[in-house]
Design an enzyme around this catalytic site. Structure first.
Site, PDB file in Angstrom:
ATOM      1  N   ILE A 137       3.184  -8.079 -11.758  1.00 49.20           N
ATOM      2  CA  ILE A 137       2.110  -7.769 -12.696  1.00 49.20           C
ATOM      3  C   ILE A 137       2.451  -6.514 -13.498  1.00 49.20           C
ATOM      4  O   ILE A 137       2.672  -5.448 -12.914  1.00 49.20           O
ATOM      5  CB  ILE A 137       0.778  -7.547 -11.946  1.00 49.20           C
ATOM      6  CG1 ILE A 137       0.446  -8.746 -11.076  1.00 49.20           C
ATOM      7  CG2 ILE A 137      -0.344  -7.261 -12.927  1.00 49.20           C
ATOM      8  CD1 ILE A 137      -0.756  -8.531 -10.178  1.00 49.20           C
ATOM      9  N   LYS A 206       0.295   2.302  -2.775  1.00 50.67           N
ATOM     10  CA  LYS A 206       0.114   1.850  -4.155  1.00 50.67           C
ATOM     11  C   LYS A 206      -1.053   2.575  -4.821  1.00 50.67           C
ATOM     12  O   LYS A 206      -0.991   2.907  -6.010  1.00 50.67           O
ATOM     13  CB  LYS A 206      -0.096   0.338  -4.163  1.00 50.67           C
ATOM     14  CG  LYS A 206       1.117  -0.439  -3.664  1.00 50.67           C
ATOM     15  CD  LYS A 206       0.809  -1.910  -3.457  1.00 50.67           C
ATOM     16  CE  LYS A 206       2.029  -2.652  -2.930  1.00 50.67           C
ATOM     17  NZ  LYS A 206       1.751  -4.081  -2.616  1.00 50.67           N
TER      18      LYS A 206
END
Length: 432
Positions: A137, A206
């Site tokens: 992504i 993340k």
């Protein structure tokens, strides 16, 4: 087009590294056309050289990663070995010897991103890491480049495919946690030791990276509140459905209302079925971004796997090679805002609390009094007697927004009530 190739050293040749090498070979002409010069795989550092690697010249394979990054003729080092060491030393050594770096190493970047950016800046080289968050992504580049002129207020997303697969199975089939985990393992979505995924460590790394980029502040892994999903039950999903919600493991990074601080957290949460993240199924990832000018944006796609992650790595490789040819570097660390990272106790959200209580008059009034005394406003209450009798009932309370600290005090007081037999579950409600 320049004829002298740009030389690439690949550190690691596992699931992702082998796909990077394959795409570099099969798409060589297209990559050369997009970059403006050919790219050449100049060496591949591995731990087990005897392993057969299809499509890779055995003469390129070495176990001496340090010697490879020190060669001096390497233009770009691609690091996909993961972990803290030797990756950290290899990356800094690459900068010292004139190479830019493309990395997929979320753990290292979350822990030592500032030091790595400083090393890259001192050497005048690039550090790109699109593949470190959400696989294929495109997310990091839009945050730090496309939205560079905007003010981002919140980043909320599903950034771990394994946990989303497990929770989706529990939701859609009624399976228990262990049953869903066993299926994820059988299908290859979960590792033999799934701790990093199900306890939220992967998502927390993340979240640290995303918060740092979104809010132009340094956010380290230790700054991220983390709560795993191993305690989520079928009963929690039943409660969520009664509220028109489902449950997801979310990474949430947000700016405080006064703009002076930020928070970063990972935990399971109920979200309304009307929210775009509620429809993210299987092992897919999605990230929802809210900003002043652009409004609401959502990025969706496969968040892991060899080919998807390699796609992000190759995107960075093209960008870094273009910079190399132009004699320039791309965006480095932007931490000028230096916003304070608030502790979890300061975070306000809604809560869903399920209590086991005595089935007799006056219990609801006692519980409501405790919430009032701790400054926590109640939105809805649902009480239901047990079908098996036994003099107990289930009491579900959904609050308005409250701080984590005030909710903790409330729960502690509830446990001290003689009429409260136990706290069955506590879950945050997000995505209002």
């Amino acid at each position: 087009m320049r004829t002298r190739p740009l030389k690439v050293a690949l550190l690691g040749c596992g699931v992702v590294g082998s796909e990077v090498a394959r795409i570099m070979t099969t798409h060589a002409d297209d990559l050369a056309a997009r970059i403006g010069a050919p790219v050449e795989l100049a060496g591949v550092a591995v731990r087990r050289p005897s392993r057969v690697r299809a499509g890779i010249d055995p003469a390129l394979v070495t176990t001496d990663a340090t010697a490879l990054v020190k060669r001096g003729d390497i233009d770009v080092v691609v690091e996909v070995i993961g972990g803290i060491e030797p990756a950290r030393t290899l990356i800094t050594t690459a900068f010292e010897h004139g190479a830019s770096v493309v990395s997929a190493n979320k753990a290292l970047l979350a822990q030592d991103g500032a030091a790595l950016h400083a090393a890259a800046g001192e050497a005048g080289k690039d550090l790109y890491y699109e593949a470190a968050v959400a696989g294929a992504i495109p997310l990091i580049r839009p945050l730090r480049e496309s939205l560079a002129g905007d003010k981002i207020n919140r980043v909320m997303g599903i950034v771990n495919g394994t946990t989303n697969f497990i929770l989706d199975k529990m939701d859609s089939t009624g399976a228990g946690y262990q049953e869903a985990l066993d299926e994820a393992t059988a299908l290859g979505y979960a590792e033999a030791d799934p701790t990093a995924d199900v306890e939220g460590f992967d998502a927390a790394a993340k979240a640290a990276i995303l918060a740092g980029i979104a809010f132009h502040s340094r956010v380290r892994l230790d700054d991220v509140y983390r709560e795993g999903m191993t305690e989520v039950t079928s009963a929690d999903f039943a409660s969520a459905k009664n509220m028109g919600c489902t449950i997801k493991l979310l990474a949430i990074c947000e700016r405080a209302a006064d703009g002076g601080s930020v928070t970063a957290r990972v935990h399971p949460a109920m979200i309304p079925l009307t929210h775009p993240l509620a429809s993210v199924r299987g092992a897919y990832n999605a990230v929802f971004v809210e900003s002043d000018a652009a409004g609401q944006l959502m990025f969706y796609g496969p968040g892991a796997g060899g080919a998807p992650t390699a796609s992000a790595v190759l995107g960075d490789l093209v960008a870094v090679c273009r910079n190399r040819l132009a004699g320039a570097t791309g965006p480095g660390e932007s931490a000028y805002a230096a916003l304070r990272v608030s502790p979890m106790g300061d975070v306000t959200t809604r809560y869903h609390i399920s209590l086991d209580v005595a089935d007799k008059p006056g219990v609801l009034a006692q519980v409501a009094t405790v919430f009032s005394e701790h400054g926590v406003s109640i939105d809805t209450v649902r009480q239901q007697g047990r079908q098996d009798g036994g003099g107990e009932a289930s009491l579900v309370v959904v609050t308005h927004r409250a701080s984590d600290a005030s909710l903790s005090g409330t729960v502690e007081a509830l446990r001290n009530l003689d009429t409260v037999r136990g706290v069955a579950s506590i879950m945050r409600v997000e995505g209002e």
